[in-house]
Scaffold this motif. Structure first.
Motif, PDB file in Angstrom:
ATOM      1  N   LEU A   1       1.862  -3.601  -1.310  1.00 52.39           N
ATOM      2  CA  LEU A   1       0.813  -3.846  -2.281  1.00 52.39           C
ATOM      3  C   LEU A   1       0.863  -5.312  -2.696  1.00 52.39           C
ATOM      4  CD1 LEU A   1      -1.372  -2.993  -4.332  1.00 52.39           C
ATOM      5  CD2 LEU A   1       0.486  -2.329  -5.883  1.00 52.39           C
ATOM      6  N   LEU A   2      -0.252  -6.003  -2.505  1.00 54.10           N
ATOM      7  CA  LEU A   2      -0.384  -7.390  -2.930  1.00 54.10           C
ATOM      8  C   LEU A   2      -1.290  -7.414  -4.151  1.00 54.10           C
ATOM      9  CD1 LEU A   2      -0.229 -10.506  -2.578  1.00 54.10           C
ATOM     10  CD2 LEU A   2      -2.178 -10.300  -1.022  1.00 54.10           C
ATOM     11  N   LEU A   3      -0.766  -7.959  -5.244  1.00 50.80           N
ATOM     12  CA  LEU A   3      -1.563  -8.133  -6.454  1.00 50.80           C
ATOM     13  C   LEU A   3      -1.743  -9.619  -6.713  1.00 50.80           C
ATOM     14  CD1 LEU A   3      -0.015  -5.508  -8.922  1.00 50.80           C
ATOM     15  CD2 LEU A   3      -2.059  -5.270  -7.484  1.00 50.80           C
ATOM     16  N   ALA A   4      -2.990 -10.014  -6.988  1.00 52.03           N
ATOM     17  CA  ALA A   4      -3.282 -11.370  -7.457  1.00 52.03           C
ATOM     18  C   ALA A   4      -3.338 -11.283  -8.970  1.00 52.03           C
ATOM     19  CB  ALA A   4      -4.606 -11.857  -6.893  1.00 52.03           C
ATOM     20  N   LEU A   5      -2.544 -12.118  -9.634  1.00 52.15           N
ATOM     21  CA  LEU A   5      -2.404 -12.024 -11.087  1.00 52.15           C
ATOM     22  C   LEU A   5      -2.701 -13.351 -11.762  1.00 52.15           C
ATOM     23  CD1 LEU A   5       1.044 -10.200 -11.082  1.00 52.15           C
ATOM     24  CD2 LEU A   5      -1.178  -9.135 -11.440  1.00 52.15           C
ATOM     25  N   GLU A   6      -3.205 -13.233 -12.982  1.00 57.93           N
ATOM     26  CA  GLU A   6      -3.303 -14.366 -13.895  1.00 57.93           C
ATOM     27  C   GLU A   6      -2.592 -13.901 -15.154  1.00 57.93           C
ATOM     28  OE1 GLU A   6      -7.202 -15.956 -15.623  1.00 57.93           O
ATOM     29  OE2 GLU A   6      -6.794 -17.181 -13.823  1.00 57.93           O
ATOM     30  N   GLY A   7      -1.386 -14.414 -15.366  1.00 58.88           N
ATOM     31  CA  GLY A   7      -0.541 -13.857 -16.424  1.00 58.88           C
ATOM     32  C   GLY A   7      -0.171 -12.441 -16.030  1.00 58.88           C
ATOM     33  N   GLU A   8      -0.519 -11.481 -16.857  1.00 57.17           N
ATOM     34  CA  GLU A   8      -0.263 -10.073 -16.541  1.00 57.17           C
ATOM     35  C   GLU A   8      -1.565  -9.308 -16.299  1.00 57.17           C
ATOM     36  OE1 GLU A   8       2.742  -8.428 -15.941  1.00 57.17           O
ATOM     37  OE2 GLU A   8       3.379 -10.519 -15.866  1.00 57.17           O
ATOM     38  N   GLU A   9      -2.627 -10.059 -15.967  1.00 58.31           N
ATOM     39  CA  GLU A   9      -3.918  -9.437 -15.668  1.00 58.31           C
ATOM     40  C   GLU A   9      -4.100  -9.362 -14.151  1.00 58.31           C
ATOM     41  OE1 GLU A   9      -8.715 -10.268 -16.146  1.00 58.31           O
ATOM     42  OE2 GLU A   9      -7.282 -11.696 -16.961  1.00 58.31           O
ATOM     43  N   VAL A  10      -4.441  -8.175 -13.644  1.00 60.91           N
ATOM     44  CA  VAL A  10      -4.686  -7.997 -12.216  1.00 60.91           C
ATOM     45  C   VAL A  10      -6.087  -8.506 -11.886  1.00 60.91           C
ATOM     46  CG1 VAL A  10      -4.920  -6.326 -10.338  1.00 60.91           C
ATOM     47  CG2 VAL A  10      -3.114  -6.023 -12.051  1.00 60.91           C
ATOM     48  N   LEU A  11      -6.142  -9.537 -11.044  1.00 57.14           N
ATOM     49  CA  LEU A  11      -7.417 -10.089 -10.599  1.00 57.14           C
ATOM     50  C   LEU A  11      -7.879  -9.443  -9.303  1.00 57.14           C
ATOM     51  CD1 LEU A  11      -6.698 -13.899 -11.117  1.00 57.14           C
ATOM     52  CD2 LEU A  11      -7.594 -12.258 -12.778  1.00 57.14           C
ATOM     53  N   GLY A  12      -6.908  -9.113  -8.445  1.00 54.05           N
ATOM     54  CA  GLY A  12      -7.221  -8.547  -7.141  1.00 54.05           C
ATOM     55  C   GLY A  12      -6.122  -7.623  -6.670  1.00 54.05           C
ATOM     56  N   PHE A  13      -6.509  -6.740  -5.781  1.00 51.94           N
ATOM     57  CA  PHE A  13      -5.670  -5.651  -5.290  1.00 51.94           C
ATOM     58  C   PHE A  13      -5.872  -5.576  -3.780  1.00 51.94           C
ATOM     59  CE2 PHE A  13      -5.562  -1.273  -3.883  1.00 51.94           C
ATOM     60  CZ  PHE A  13      -4.544  -0.676  -4.598  1.00 51.94           C
ATOM     61  N   LEU A  14      -4.779  -5.518  -3.017  1.00 53.07           N
ATOM     62  CA  LEU A  14      -4.889  -5.433  -1.565  1.00 53.07           C
ATOM     63  C   LEU A  14      -3.741  -4.605  -1.019  1.00 53.07           C
ATOM     64  CD1 LEU A  14      -6.211  -6.271   1.083  1.00 53.07           C
ATOM     65  CD2 LEU A  14      -5.146  -8.495   0.848  1.00 53.07           C
ATOM     66  N   MET A  15      -4.090  -3.553  -0.285  1.00 51.82           N
ATOM     67  CA  MET A  15      -3.095  -2.722   0.379  1.00 51.82           C
ATOM     68  C   MET A  15      -2.941  -3.252   1.810  1.00 51.82           C
ATOM     69  SD  MET A  15      -4.476   0.922  -1.142  1.00 51.82           S
ATOM     70  CE  MET A  15      -3.617   1.959   0.014  1.00 51.82           C
ATOM     71  N   VAL A  16      -1.745  -3.717   2.155  1.00 50.89           N
ATOM     72  CA  VAL A  16      -1.485  -4.327   3.458  1.00 50.89           C
ATOM     73  C   VAL A  16      -0.472  -3.473   4.210  1.00 50.89           C
ATOM     74  CG1 VAL A  16      -0.671  -6.384   4.670  1.00 50.89           C
ATOM     75  CG2 VAL A  16      -1.835  -6.623   2.463  1.00 50.89           C
ATOM     76  N   TRP A  17      -0.858  -3.019   5.393  1.00 53.77           N
ATOM     77  CA  TRP A  17       0.088  -2.335   6.279  1.00 53.77           C
ATOM     78  C   TRP A  17       0.732  -3.422   7.134  1.00 53.77           C
ATOM     79  CZ3 TRP A  17       1.370   2.831   6.550  1.00 53.77           C
ATOM     80  CH2 TRP A  17       0.638   3.677   5.711  1.00 53.77           C
ATOM     81  N   ASN A  18       2.006  -3.674   6.921  1.00 49.91           N
ATOM     82  CA  ASN A  18       2.745  -4.710   7.628  1.00 49.91           C
ATOM     83  C   ASN A  18       3.321  -4.115   8.915  1.00 49.91           C
ATOM     84  OD1 ASN A  18       4.146  -6.967   8.350  1.00 49.91           O
ATOM     85  ND2 ASN A  18       5.663  -6.817   6.717  1.00 49.91           N
ATOM     86  N   LEU A  19       2.469  -4.021   9.926  1.00 50.83           N
ATOM     87  CA  LEU A  19       2.856  -3.437  11.207  1.00 50.83           C
ATOM     88  C   LEU A  19       3.414  -4.532  12.111  1.00 50.83           C
ATOM     89  CD1 LEU A  19      -0.345  -1.233  11.630  1.00 50.83           C
ATOM     90  CD2 LEU A  19       1.883  -0.546  10.699  1.00 50.83           C
ATOM     91  N   PRO A  20       4.240  -4.179  13.092  1.00 45.54           N
ATOM     92  CA  PRO A  20       4.823  -5.221  13.945  1.00 45.54           C
ATOM     93  C   PRO A  20       3.780  -6.080  14.656  1.00 45.54           C
ATOM     94  CG  PRO A  20       5.962  -3.135  14.275  1.00 45.54           C
ATOM     95  CD  PRO A  20       4.784  -2.845  13.395  1.00 45.54           C
ATOM     96  N   GLU A  21       2.674  -5.461  15.083  1.00 39.89           N
ATOM     97  CA  GLU A  21       1.674  -6.159  15.875  1.00 39.89           C
ATOM     98  C   GLU A  21       0.639  -6.898  15.042  1.00 39.89           C
ATOM     99  OE1 GLU A  21       2.380  -2.940  15.897  1.00 39.89           O
ATOM    100  OE2 GLU A  21       2.819  -2.267  17.929  1.00 39.89           O
ATOM    101  N   LEU A  22       0.392  -6.410  13.812  1.00 38.52           N
ATOM    102  CA  LEU A  22      -0.689  -6.959  13.002  1.00 38.52           C
ATOM    103  C   LEU A  22      -0.531  -6.532  11.553  1.00 38.52           C
ATOM    104  CD1 LEU A  22      -2.847  -4.376  12.420  1.00 38.52           C
ATOM    105  CD2 LEU A  22      -3.297  -4.764  14.820  1.00 38.52           C
ATOM    106  N   ALA A  23      -1.329  -7.158  10.693  1.00 35.98           N
ATOM    107  CA  ALA A  23      -1.416  -6.746   9.295  1.00 35.98           C
ATOM    108  C   ALA A  23      -2.768  -6.055   9.132  1.00 35.98           C
ATOM    109  CB  ALA A  23      -1.320  -7.951   8.368  1.00 35.98           C
TER     110      ALA A  23
END
Length: 185
Positions: free
Chosen positions: A50-72
């Motif tokens: 889970l990648l969160l983009a934050l400003e302070g403690e506010e969530v600006l963006g949310f991204l679920m990344v599958w970190n697979l050997p061949e690709l993201a």
């Protein structure tokens, strides 16, 4: 803007958990997202991050990344409604490409309406290529849900139909394990 990556739901501070769950539910209809319990469990037990983009403690963006050997593989990606138009999504995509350092793949709806065309345009402006000739189906995420006809987009280069077929098989095996897999065309 600050980025934080989590590999287990328990690592996410409680306030950020609420904001992340809220953004996921707000941004995606049920047929396009997993249930929250399944998402939390997968974060702990698979290659999902889970990648969160934050400003302070506010969530600006949310991204679920599958970190697979061949690709993201980007499963769900959303920027908070009040933060859209500020370049946050573009910065997050650049961060993913730099951080994971491998090809990036995502699913989009076919360009049948204005919203879908705008979404595809956003990804194209951010270095993605629409691989529109391969008839990809995303498995239903909930029991009884039909498979959804989607398209694959890739960065940094377009994929051949053979590469798209291999990527789909990888997604079915790793990302959608346990789901009813549609037959590969």
């Amino acid at each position: 803007m600050d980025y934080r990556i989590y590999t287990a739901w328990e690592q996410v501070p409680p306030r950020l958990r609420e904001e992340a769950d809220g953004l996921l539910v707000e941004a995606f209809p049920p047929e396009e997202r997993r249930g929250l319990e399944e998402f939390h469990s997968l974060l702990r037990t698979t290659r999902l991050e889970l990648l969160l983009a934050l400003e302070g403690e506010e969530v600006l963006g949310f991204l679920m990344v599958w970190n697979l050997p061949e690709l993201a593989f980007l499963e769900n990606f959303a920027v908070s409604r009040q933060c859209r138009g500020r370049g946050i999504g573009s910065h997050m995509l650049d961060y993913v490409a730099a951080r994971w350092g491998k090809p990036v793949l995502l699913e989009v709806e076919p360009p049948e309406g204005e919203l879908q065309r705008r979404r595809i345009g956003f990804y194209e402006r951010n270095g993605f290529h629409l691989n529109g000739t391969y008839p990809y189906l995303m498995p239903g995420l909930h029991p009884g849900d039909p498979a959804l006809p989607l398209l694959l987009m890739s960065r940094p280069a377009p994929m051949t139909d053979g590469e798209a077929r291999e990527a789909a098989a990888l997604l079915y095996r790793e990302v959608y394990a346990g789901k009813e897999i549609p037959p590969l065309p």
